[in-house]
Each structure stands twice: as structure tokens, then as C-alpha cells.
Design a protein around this motif. Structure first.
Motif, mmCIF file in Angstrom:
data_model
loop_
_atom_site.group_PDB
_atom_site.id
_atom_site.type_symbol
_atom_site.label_atom_id
_atom_site.label_comp_id
_atom_site.label_asym_id
_atom_site.label_seq_id
_atom_site.Cartn_x
_atom_site.Cartn_y
_atom_site.Cartn_z
ATOM 1 N N UNK A 102 0.807 -1.024 -0.048
ATOM 2 C CA UNK A 102 0.134 0.020 -0.008
ATOM 3 C C UNK A 102 0.693 1.188 -0.110
ATOM 4 N N UNK A 103 1.800 1.439 0.842
ATOM 5 C CA UNK A 103 2.750 2.647 0.968
ATOM 6 C C UNK A 103 3.381 2.729 -0.209
ATOM 7 N N UNK A 104 3.831 1.681 -0.943
ATOM 8 C CA UNK A 104 4.688 1.714 -2.138
ATOM 9 C C UNK A 104 3.771 2.213 -3.342
ATOM 10 N N UNK A 105 2.578 1.876 -3.292
ATOM 11 C CA UNK A 105 1.728 2.711 -4.195
ATOM 12 C C UNK A 105 1.339 3.969 -3.841
ATOM 13 N N UNK A 106 1.824 4.619 -2.616
ATOM 14 C CA UNK A 106 1.616 5.916 -2.220
ATOM 15 C C UNK A 106 3.129 6.809 -2.601
ATOM 16 N N UNK A 107 4.023 5.838 -3.099
ATOM 17 C CA UNK A 107 5.138 6.484 -3.313
ATOM 18 C C UNK A 107 6.355 6.370 -2.347
ATOM 19 N N UNK A 108 5.987 5.409 -1.065
ATOM 20 C CA UNK A 108 6.806 5.386 0.033
ATOM 21 C C UNK A 108 7.250 4.007 -0.033
ATOM 22 N N UNK A 109 8.317 3.976 -0.157
ATOM 23 C CA UNK A 109 9.197 2.601 -0.219
ATOM 24 C C UNK A 109 9.736 2.183 1.144
ATOM 25 N N UNK A 110 9.325 0.998 1.602
ATOM 26 C CA UNK A 110 9.950 0.550 2.910
ATOM 27 C C UNK A 110 10.995 -0.407 2.627
ATOM 28 N N UNK A 111 12.072 -0.237 3.453
ATOM 29 C CA UNK A 111 13.270 -1.179 3.425
ATOM 30 C C UNK A 111 13.537 -1.567 4.599
ATOM 31 N N UNK A 144 10.946 8.479 0.364
ATOM 32 C CA UNK A 144 9.661 8.964 -0.566
ATOM 33 C C UNK A 144 10.186 8.902 -1.971
ATOM 34 N N UNK A 145 9.235 8.484 -2.604
ATOM 35 C CA UNK A 145 9.725 8.581 -4.172
ATOM 36 C C UNK A 145 8.737 9.419 -4.801
ATOM 37 N N UNK A 146 7.406 9.836 -4.322
ATOM 38 C CA UNK A 146 6.478 10.375 -4.981
ATOM 39 C C UNK A 146 5.684 11.060 -3.976
ATOM 40 N N UNK A 147 4.943 12.447 -4.276
ATOM 41 C CA UNK A 147 4.116 13.188 -3.368
ATOM 42 C C UNK A 147 3.049 12.052 -2.725
ATOM 43 N N UNK A 148 2.937 11.822 -1.474
ATOM 44 C CA UNK A 148 2.089 11.161 -0.815
ATOM 45 C C UNK A 148 0.793 11.705 -0.617
ATOM 46 N N UNK A 149 -0.186 11.029 -0.535
ATOM 47 C CA UNK A 149 -1.847 11.481 -0.153
ATOM 48 C C UNK A 149 -2.116 11.403 1.183
ATOM 49 N N UNK A 150 -1.817 12.389 1.878
ATOM 50 C CA UNK A 150 -2.044 12.203 3.432
ATOM 51 C C UNK A 150 -3.454 11.740 3.723
ATOM 52 N N UNK A 151 -4.408 12.093 3.237
ATOM 53 C CA UNK A 151 -5.620 11.787 3.514
ATOM 54 C C UNK A 151 -5.989 9.930 2.933
ATOM 55 N N UNK A 152 -5.526 9.820 2.183
ATOM 56 C CA UNK A 152 -5.488 8.103 1.577
ATOM 57 C C UNK A 152 -4.673 7.574 2.908
ATOM 58 N N UNK A 153 -3.531 7.960 3.187
ATOM 59 C CA UNK A 153 -2.839 7.372 4.341
ATOM 60 C C UNK A 153 -3.599 7.060 5.527
ATOM 61 N N UNK A 154 -4.023 8.311 5.883
ATOM 62 C CA UNK A 154 -4.823 8.283 7.130
ATOM 63 C C UNK A 154 -5.995 7.360 7.047
ATOM 64 N N UNK A 155 -6.788 7.099 6.006
ATOM 65 C CA UNK A 155 -7.968 6.353 5.643
ATOM 66 C C UNK A 155 -7.362 4.818 5.929
ATOM 67 N N UNK A 156 -6.390 4.519 5.169
ATOM 68 C CA UNK A 156 -5.790 3.215 5.065
ATOM 69 C C UNK A 156 -5.473 2.785 6.895
ATOM 70 N N UNK A 157 -4.791 3.937 7.319
ATOM 71 C CA UNK A 157 -4.429 3.735 8.724
ATOM 72 C C UNK A 157 -5.505 3.178 9.812
ATOM 73 N N UNK A 158 -6.538 3.960 9.472
ATOM 74 C CA UNK A 158 -7.861 3.764 10.376
ATOM 75 C C UNK A 158 -8.480 2.370 10.122
#
Length: 499
Positions: free
Chosen positions: A460-469, A479-493
Motif C-alpha cells: 500500500x505504501x509503495x503505491x503511495x510513493x513510499x518505499x519500505x526497506x 519517499x519517491x512521489x508526493x504522498x496523499x495524506x488523506x489516503x494514508x490516514x484512511x488506510x491507517x484507520x
RNA sequence: GGGCGGGUGGCGAAGAGGCUAACGCUGCGGUCUGCAAAACCGCCAUUCACCGGUUCAAAUCCGGUCCCGCCCUCCA
């Protein structure tokens, strides 16, 4: 150092008037809009050149003007029902926002035309006195025929130029090639009083005057885009040398164009990309890297794929710095002596880096040496023992060199986040908080061997432009692309709710 | 028509008489990893638009041909 001098058309040894100083002037933008990528190239190129000259120990005086009196500014102001000077002032402010993101150092002085009108009037008057200029109905023209060397920069002869005959014929001019030093004001236009009536300066005179004013009659380097060679710089030379009798600039350096589908990016073609828009998709340091990774005189084609490639390449360099920090974990082995072999390979790279830049500022080659250094450091990190002080010294000092050389090109100081989030600190900190939560959930899942859940988060984070290693020290994010904070929060919830 | 610059691997891009034709991206194989990613190791142009010539030696010099871009008009 050798540089390609447009005046003469070959590489020449750079010999400055004063052995320890460089006086340089770079033509800055006409401020009636945000800058586009094509405007950004000379800014980055000459800022990098300036940094390198300083690295070599020169005391550099760097002047970059703003053209704030100009037909296009006046027209735009009329369209927007604004005052031309106020409009220009606004875009100067916007210019600095963009330039700062690109990590462009401030010039020693950023002179503006509107603040040098008396100097310009003096220069125009001087040219008239010397017979190089004449007044007609409130306009003043430079008499090109009075300057026998006219054409020496652009490599054309007067007679050939007129054969093209696309010059607008103005019966009032002695010669079609004569150009305006002073333009009489039309109704509604901004003006200043002058011996020839109310009017404003022509385009070319400003640079000659401001250059002379701040740097003296003769300067070392004058830079700009190659589209300025003719007529702008040719005219600058004519005006300045006719007036002072001194060689105006010893070296003329011109950068190639940015193209789009192999066509020049220009305002008139309408195929330009505002820097500001690009910065919503790519961090400024990536844009800077992209602009400097190709030799400054070569054309540079633009598309998102090229920036994507630059992002990966620069990421490789920056990754080495991060890996080195992790390897050292706070140890600072600056003073430990390196084994001879390692010392020598670091010295070699440092030398080759400078040799590349000494050869007509070959940043592409210089950067290639940075990659060699990067690989060298990485291999020591991969095979080394973090507890061994010799290994620490190799990695630590190698990384220091990489950082220092990268800074010579301004590579590691630009804005690293995307244009649309970097100014909003709240967004960044809340982004970090959200990521912490994700990582905590994922870490727990991994401990529970619930790899499906762990991978769900990573994907999911990868799709948001955030790579986990994952590392032995825990997970880290890139960070590889501008993340969408709203989408992140929704997913977190959703993930927290699912527990 | 005149002036300037260019055509190098799948892509981008250095190299301008003589080292294995840099470097980055992509791809492939391996190490590492829960799997990945990152990183490391290795592989990927007998060939530099084409045709002649000079030279012991040419991607690099000379001549010709074919393409491409820019400037000659405001533009970085």
C-alpha cells in the motif's frame, strides 16, 4: 581550467584579470511570469560554475540581473490591470522561491533595470557624444556601422546578415541593423525623463551598463543561454566596447537549450513547463541533478522519464550518504589515518572530479566520478565491520568527500521534498506520525509471522510513493512521489479498526 | 541562403589521435532477505550515421554524402 569561449569558438585557458578573482555576469530572467525549466538551466549551470570556481579558491563576484522594464512586462501588466513595476517585483519574489528550492546561491548583487536608469541615460548620452548613436523622434539607436567588430561574437558579417533581410525596415533608422538604446514612451507606458524626452531603456543596454557598474569595464565571464548570443550579447559588446574602448568580457559562455520532443522549449512556441509545476512531481534536488548531469553546452531533452531517471541516479548518491551514516552510527573517525591504498583511491577520484570540471566544466564526467566513489563506499559498507575503526574511517572519510564534492555542484542542498508539500511543515510532521504507526503495525505483524499483513502495508505504501526497506536496525522509509495524506490516514484507520 | 552544434549499446550520456569505448537507467545471473527493497559481485557496443582518405594507429583528423536541432525575430 579551460572553458569554451563563444568569442573565438574554442576552448581557452581561463586567465582572469586578477589571478585570485573572477568577475562574472549572468543574464537573468525578464520577470513577467514564473520561471520555466529553460530559464532554470543557466541558473543552475552558472551557479554550479560559480561554486566550482569558489572551490578552486577564487573570490567570485557574481552579478545576475532582473529585467524589470520590458515590453512584455508592460503588456502583461495592462492585461492584468496592474502596475508594471509592481508586477515585476512580484515575480522577482516568486523567482527567489524557485531559485532557493533549486539551491541556487544568491548573487553578490541582483541589479534591476528600474534602479539604474540614470546610469543608462549616461551611457546612451556617451554613445551619442562619441558618434555611435543617434536620436530620432525620442528614440535613440546604436549605429552598428560605427562599430567595425560588430558580429565577432555570433560569427557573422554585417553584409551577410542583411541578406536574410528579415529585419523590420524602419525608415527612420540609418541602417536596418541599428538597434534601440532608448525608446520613446507611448501613451500609458511607464517612462523616465531623459534628454530625449520621456521613455525607457532598450533591452540590451541594461546588461552592458549594470555589468560595468558593478564589475568594471572588463569582466572575466559573461554567461547566458545560447539564444542570447545574437542579438543580445552581440549588442552588449558593441555598446560597451564602443563606450569604454575596453574588451567587455574576456570569456562568453552559453548553455544549450532544453528541448521538448527535440524542439526548443520556448515561451513563443508555448511548449514550456513552469518549474513550479515540475516541482509538484519531482523534488528540486532531482531537477538540479537532471540539469547538471548533461554537459552544459549540449541540448537537453525534457520529459518525465528523464526526470525519473535522474531521481534514481541521484537517489543512488544520496543513498550512499544515508548508508554511511547508518554504518557509522555517530562515530566520527575523521582523524584516523587511512590505509595507503584507500587514501590513494579517494585522492584519485577527487583529482579526476576536478580534472573533469577543469575541462570546460564537464559536469557529466565529474558526476560519473561521484558514482565511482559511491560504489567504492558502498562496497566497504557491504563488506566492512562497523566496529572496526579502519573500516569506519574509510566509510566516514569517503562519505565526507562525496558530500563535499556533491556540494560543489550544489547537489545535496536543494529541496528534497515535493513542491506541494515542502512548505507545509504540518503536513510533513503528520506524515511522519502516520508512517510511524504503519511501521509499528507492520513490525508487529512480522514478529507474528503474519507476512500477508506486513506485505499489505508495504504494498500500500509503495503505491503511495513510499518505499519500505527492512534492515537489521528496523525498517526505513524512502519517499519517491508526493504522498496523499488523506489516503494514508484512511488506510491507517482501516488497518487499526481491523484489529 | 548564411552561421553554429550534433548523429556513440535497449534508453540517456561522456570520450575528440594509441590503455578493456566512462557513468547512469533498463535487462539478465548470483550474494543477502520471511519475501522484497537497498547494497554488493558479475554479464550486456569487435564497434561509434554512411562512403572514401591521411596515419604504424581514427569514434576522435581531412574530403564527400545523408539525417537532426538551434541562431539569423521577443525568448535562458
Amino acid at each position: 581550467m579551460r572553458v569554451y569561449n563563444t568569442l573565438g569558438g574554442r576552448k581557452e585557458e581561463l586567465r582572469t584579470l586578477n589571478p585570485h578573482k573572477v568577475n562574472m555576469y549572468v543574464c537573468g530572467p525578464t520577470v513577467y511570469n514564473f520561471i520555466h525549466l529553460g530559464n532554470a538551466r543557466p541558473l543552475v549551470v552558472f551557479d554550479s560554475l560559480r561554486r566550482y570556481l569558489e572551490y578552486k579558491g577564487y573570490d567570485v563576484t557574481y552579478i545576475q540581473n532582473f529585467t524589470d522594464v520590458d515590453d512584455k512586462i508592460i503588456r502583461k501588466a495592462q492585461e492584468e490591470n496592474d502596475d508594471p513595476l509592481r508586477l515585476a517585483e512580484r515575480y522577482i519574489g516568486e523567482y527567489f522561491i524557485d531559485a532557493d528550492r533549486l539551491n541556487i546561491k544568491r548573487a553578490s548583487v541582483h541589479p534591476q533595470v528600474s534602479q539604474h536608469i540614470p546610469d543608462i541615460i549616461d551611457a546612451v548620452g556617451g554613445l551619442i557624444d562619441k558618434g555611435h548613436a543617434y536620436e530620432v523622434d525620442g528614440d535613440v539607436y546604436f549605429r552598428v556601422r560605427s562599430f567595425p567588430e560588430y558580429g565577432k561574437l555570433s560569427g557573422r558579417a554585417m553584409d551577410e546578415m542583411l541578406a536574410g533581410a528579415r529585419v523590420e525596415v524602419d525608415e527612420r533608422k540609418d541602417d536596418p541593423a541599428d538597434f534601440a538604446l532608448w525608446k520613446a514612451a507611448k501613451p500609458g507606458e511607464p517612462y523616465w525623463d531623459s534628454p530625449w524626452g520621456q521613455g525607457r531603456p532598450g533591452w540590451h543596454i541594461e546588461c552592458s551598463v549594470m555589468s560595468t557598474r558593478y564589475l568594471g569595464d572588463s569582466i572575466d565571464i559573461h554567461g547566458g543561454g545560447s539564444d542570447l548570443i545574437f542579438p543580445h550579447h552581440e549588442n552588449e559588446i558593441a555598446q560597451a566596447e564602443a563606450l569604454t574602448g575596453q574588451p567587455f568580457s574576456r570569456y562568453w559562455m552559453h548553455n544549450g537549450f532544453i528541448t521538448v520532443n527535440k524542439e526548443k522549449m520556448s515561451k513563443s512556441l508555448g511548449n514550456f513547463f513552469l518549474l513550479r509545476d515540475i516541482l509538484t512531481k519531482f523534488p528540486a534536488d532531482v531537477v538540479r541533478f537532471y540539469l547538471i548531469a548533461t554537459h552544459y553546452r549540449s541540448p537537453l531533452d525534457f520529459d518525465d522519464g528523464k526526470l525519473e531517471e535522474a531521481r534514481k541516479a541521484l537517489g543512488r548518491l544520496k543513498n550512499t550518504l544515508l548508508l554511511a551514516d547508518e554504518f557509522l552510527r555517530g562515530n566520527n573517525p575523521d582523524t584516523t589515518d587511512l590505509p595507503e591504498e584507500n587514501r590513494r583511491s579517494f585522492d584519485n577520484i577527487t583529482e579526476q572530479f576536478a580534472e573533469a570540471l577543469d575541462d570546460d566544466f564537464n559536469t557529466a564526467l565529474a558526476i560519473a566520478h561521484l558514482f565511482e566513489l559511491s560504489r567504492l563506499i558502498n562496497s566497504h559498507i557491504a563488506s566492512g565491520d562497523p566496529g572496526n575503526s579502519i573500516h569506519q574511517a574509510i566509510v566516514g572519510q569517503g562519505a565526507d568527500i562525496l558530500r563535499r564534492l556533491g556540494d560543489v555542484l550544489g547537489l545535496f542542498g536543494g529541496a528534497t521534498v515535493f513542491g506541494n508539500v515542502e512548505s507545509e511543515d504540518d503536513d510533513i510532521s503528520s506524515l511522519e506520525v502516520v508512517l510511524e504507526s504503519f511501521l509499528a503495525i507492520r513490525q508487529q505483524a512480522r514478529q507474528d509471522k503474519d507476512y500477508a499483513r506486513a506485505d499489505e502495508i508495504r504494498n500500500f505504501l509503495s503505491g503511495q510513493g513510499i518505499r519500505i526497506e527492512d534492515t537489521s536496525e528496523g525498517a526505513r522509509c524512502r519517499y519517491e512521489a508526493p504522498p496523499d495524506l488523506t489516503a494514508l490516514n484512511a488506510k491507517l484507520e482501516e488497518m487499526q479498526g481491523g484489529r
